[in-house]
Design an enzyme around this catalytic site. Structure first.
Site, PDB file in Angstrom:
ATOM      1  N   HIS A  28      52.974 -40.227 -31.526  1.00 37.84           N
ATOM      2  CA  HIS A  28      51.385 -39.032 -30.951  1.00 37.84           C
ATOM      3  C   HIS A  28      50.116 -39.642 -32.021  1.00 37.84           C
ATOM      4  O   HIS A  28      49.208 -39.374 -31.142  1.00 37.84           O
ATOM      5  CB  HIS A  28      52.076 -38.171 -30.854  1.00 37.84           C
ATOM      6  CG  HIS A  28      53.248 -37.476 -31.033  1.00 37.84           C
ATOM      7  ND1 HIS A  28      53.123 -37.369 -29.556  1.00 37.84           N
ATOM      8  CD2 HIS A  28      53.861 -36.441 -31.049  1.00 37.84           C
ATOM      9  CE1 HIS A  28      54.500 -36.235 -28.771  1.00 37.84           C
ATOM     10  NE2 HIS A  28      54.703 -35.911 -30.311  1.00 37.84           N
ATOM     11  N   ASP A  72      62.256 -40.020 -27.031  1.00 35.07           N
ATOM     12  CA  ASP A  72      62.358 -38.914 -27.722  1.00 35.07           C
ATOM     13  C   ASP A  72      61.999 -37.703 -26.927  1.00 35.07           C
ATOM     14  O   ASP A  72      61.302 -38.117 -26.051  1.00 35.07           O
ATOM     15  CB  ASP A  72      60.478 -39.299 -28.516  1.00 35.07           C
ATOM     16  CG  ASP A  72      60.305 -37.996 -29.348  1.00 35.07           C
ATOM     17  OD1 ASP A  72      60.539 -38.439 -31.056  1.00 35.07           O
ATOM     18  OD2 ASP A  72      59.958 -36.719 -29.409  1.00 35.07           O
TER      19      ASP A  72
HETATM   20  F1  V1D Z   1      56.924 -25.521 -36.366  1.00 34.55           F
HETATM   21  C1  V1D Z   1      56.549 -25.303 -36.790  1.00 34.55           C
HETATM   22  C2  V1D Z   1      55.809 -25.509 -38.218  1.00 34.55           C
HETATM   23  C3  V1D Z   1      55.363 -25.734 -38.648  1.00 34.55           C
HETATM   24  C4  V1D Z   1      54.233 -26.094 -37.899  1.00 34.55           C
HETATM   25  C5  V1D Z   1      54.569 -26.811 -37.332  1.00 34.55           C
HETATM   26  C6  V1D Z   1      55.439 -26.644 -35.991  1.00 34.55           C
HETATM   27  C7  V1D Z   1      55.478 -26.627 -34.391  1.00 34.55           C
HETATM   28  C8  V1D Z   1      56.415 -26.928 -34.234  1.00 34.55           C
HETATM   29  N1  V1D Z   1      56.300 -27.169 -32.612  1.00 34.55           N
HETATM   30  N2  V1D Z   1      54.697 -27.420 -34.491  1.00 34.55           N
HETATM   31  C9  V1D Z   1      55.095 -27.761 -32.611  1.00 34.55           C
HETATM   32  C10 V1D Z   1      54.862 -28.886 -31.836  1.00 34.55           C
HETATM   33  N3  V1D Z   1      52.956 -28.687 -31.629  1.00 34.55           N
HETATM   34  C11 V1D Z   1      52.521 -27.223 -31.497  1.00 34.55           C
HETATM   35  C12 V1D Z   1      51.565 -27.273 -30.780  1.00 34.55           C
HETATM   36  C13 V1D Z   1      50.640 -25.856 -31.923  1.00 34.55           C
HETATM   37  N4  V1D Z   1      49.329 -26.223 -31.120  1.00 34.55           N
HETATM   38  C14 V1D Z   1      49.478 -24.853 -30.583  1.00 34.55           C
HETATM   39  C15 V1D Z   1      50.010 -26.291 -29.938  1.00 34.55           C
HETATM   40  O1  V1D Z   1      53.165 -26.856 -29.922  1.00 34.55           O
HETATM   41  C16 V1D Z   1      53.878 -30.148 -32.013  1.00 34.55           C
HETATM   42  C17 V1D Z   1      55.294 -31.067 -31.600  1.00 34.55           C
HETATM   43  C18 V1D Z   1      55.168 -32.662 -32.032  1.00 34.55           C
HETATM   44  C19 V1D Z   1      56.424 -33.261 -31.787  1.00 34.55           C
HETATM   45  C20 V1D Z   1      57.046 -34.794 -32.738  1.00 34.55           C
HETATM   46  C21 V1D Z   1      57.522 -35.658 -31.926  1.00 34.55           C
HETATM   47  O2  V1D Z   1      58.970 -34.871 -31.370  1.00 34.55           O
HETATM   48  O3  V1D Z   1      57.002 -36.072 -30.775  1.00 34.55           O
HETATM   49  C22 V1D Z   1      57.658 -36.911 -32.938  1.00 34.55           C
HETATM   50  N5  V1D Z   1      58.172 -37.847 -32.829  1.00 34.55           N
HETATM   51  O4  V1D Z   1      58.100 -38.600 -33.508  1.00 34.55           O
HETATM   52  C23 V1D Z   1      57.270 -38.427 -34.469  1.00 34.55           C
HETATM   53  C24 V1D Z   1      57.228 -36.793 -33.854  1.00 34.55           C
END
Ligand code: V1D
Length: 487
Positions: free
Chosen positions: A149, A184
């Site tokens: 990302h 992924d």
């Molecule tokens: F659950 C959490 C707790 C603490 C910090 C972050 C998170 C979390 C969970 N899911 N963050 C997410 C996703 N972010 C959001 C954003 C928050 N905004 C309002 C939207 O939903 C991010 C998911 C990232 C996925 C990364 C990946 O799996 O693709 C990856 N691949 O390689 C490395 C990472």
């Protein structure tokens, strides 16, 4: 099927491959913070499984050289890299504007050692690409990589530095075409954006099956939208015919496979239903083409399953059968109550009907047949070593000689770091000899501390705003195969 792929020195499928595995014993100590799902400890757990399954002895185990500023700046902006280098949990309150600007915060927080973590992750992937470029291995593995990302000037989705883009740039020095495959569950948007180009290739960002690129890049980008609960059979029903066709038509000189494990059943953030064997089938299939292969990590948040998965995929890479019964090791208690390597997928509903998958498959095969008949697909053959630039050679040598410190597999895990080659195998001695005799030795004293804007001899120039495929390098295509949950 004639895939047109390169055959490798280590022989046809079924024969062992020479594997270089990059691992830094420090990586498991990095900690994103309480409650954060991204846990670098999973890489240490994977390594422990590899050690106790006896898999390390089948590979060259290397500690990556940390990527330098100038290495990161081949893709990332100077000010962003300087920010990553300087920011600490203690000082972050004084840099709120920069935190916002570089999107560092909740998803991608500042933590102790953040910059070293980025250097390690990128160093392993670049090091793997260099090993492949120099034919020092058939498969390179960096489970600390795959951070798909990260953008040029922005952190995103737990990723700060895009090791994949940096590795692909390295591979493009040697290979006319590099295929990028991403399994992924999330969209590899950082890689897509990096190779966004107006003239030869495009990676539209919506993840729709119709996003195939445009103009000369049309059909070089493939996106496969999949629904919740997809199982092994449905996944392979799409994956194999499409990838088989891509290999036949595109004929990449190297393949980068991002093995994000959040597409596994029971993932804390994912909603697919793949088993470890089903996930690893993608690795097995990519390996079967005998094209230099870089295996990277990525997402994966049920960490016991991530370790299981990447351990099994390492076994597939080296071509060794492993027992389901897990050996005792320091993280054994994570794997109860089964204490097995393979875990059954769940009985969740598969929302991907055969009819829809068939339509997806047919549509993508039609796209690919158009690519096959497009004038621009009359690819030139690859000429031996295209490196002519002195800096470029030097860069390769630096990674080969200085960066990859072999990890001694015979010592206890905690004391394995060794900065010298311990006991090279006969073929390694040849490799080392070959490098040592190279007329242009790397001058470590010339290492830059500031990001250099000067060309380092990479055959694909980088401009200020994006990585572009230059007209003159029009055979350098990247294709993306992405499986993402449909919205
Ligand atoms: F659950 C959490 C707790 C603490 C910090 C972050 C998170 C979390 C969970 N899911 N963050 C997410 C996703 N972010 C959001 C954003 C928050 N905004 C309002 C939207 O939903 C991010 C998911 C990232 C996925 C990364 C990946 O799996 O693709 C990856 N691949 O390689 C490395 C990472």
């Amino acid at each position: 099927m004639d895939t047109g792929g390169n055959s490798l020195p280590s022989g046809p499928d079924g024969v062992k491959r020479k594997v270089s595995y990059f691992y830094d014993p420090e990586v498991g100590n990095y900690y994103y913070g309480q409650g954060h799902p991204m846990k670098p400890h999973r890489i240490r757990m994977t390594h422990a499984l590899l050690a106790h399954y006896g898999l390390l002895q089948h590979m060259q185990v290397l500690k990556p050289f940390p990527a330098r500023d100038r290495d990161l700046c081949r893709f990332h902006a100077d000010d962003y890299v300087a920010f990553l280098r300087g920011i600490t949990p203690e000082t972050q309150q004084d840099h709120l504007k920069q935190l916002r600007r570089f999107n560092v915060g909740e998803d991608s927080p500042v933590f102790d050692g953040l910059y070293s973590f980025c250097q390690t992750s990128a160093g392993g992937s670049i090091g793997g690409a260099v090993k492949l470029n120099h034919c020092l291995c058939d498969i390179a593995i960096n489970w600390a990589g795959g951070l798909h990302h990260a953008k040029r000037s922005e952190a995103s989705g737990f990723c700060y530095v895009n090791d994949i883009v940096l590795a692909i740039l390295e591979l493009l020095k040697q290979h006319q075409r590099v295929l990028y495959v991403d399994i992924d569950i999330h969209h590899g948007d950082g890689v897509e954006e990096a190779f966004y180009t107006t003239d030869r290739i495009t990676f539209p960002g919506t993840g729709d099956i119709r996003d195939i690129g445009y103009e000369k890049g049309k059909y070089y980008s493939l996106n496969v939208p999949l629904d919740d609960g997809i199982d092994d059979e449905s996944y392979q029903f799409v994956f194999k015919p499409i990838i088989g066709k891509v290999m036949e038509v595109f004929r990449p000189g190297a393949v980068v496979l991002q093995c994000g494990a959040d597409s596994l059943s029971g993932d804390r953030l994912g909603c697919f239903n793949l088993s470890i064997k089903g996930h690893a089938e993608c690795v097995r299939y990519m390996r079967s083409f005998n094209v230099p292969l870089l295996l990277l990590g990525g997402g994966g948040y049920t960490i016991r399953n991530v370790a299981r998965c990447w351990c099994f995929e390492t076994a597939v890479a080296v071509g060794v059968e492993v027992d389901d019964k897990m050996p005792h090791h320091e993280y054994y208690e994570y794997f109860g109550p089964e204490y097995t390597l393979y875990v059954a997928p769940s009985n969740m509903e598969n929302k991907n009907s055969r009819q829809v998958l068939d339509e997806i498959r047919i549509k993508l095969l039609v796209y690919l047949s158009k690519l096959e008949h497009a004038p621009s697909v009359q690819f030139q053959e690859i000429f031996a070593d295209s490196e002519t630039d002195e800096d470029q050679d030097d860069a390769g040598e630096r990674w080969d000689l200085d960066c990859d410190m072999e990890v001694d597999e015979c010592k206890p895990l905690s004391s394995r770091v060794n900065r010298e080659i311990v006991e090279p195998e006969p073929e390694d001695q040849d490799d080392q000899k070959g490098i040592a005799e190279h007329p242009r030795a790397f001058n470590a004293a010339a290492e830059e501390t500031e990001c250099s804007k000067a060309s380092d001899g990479v055959s694909m120039p980088i401009d200020e705003s994006s990585v572009k495929v230059d007209q003159e390098n029009s055979e350098h295509f990247i294709s993306l195969f992405r499986c993402t949950p449909s919205q």
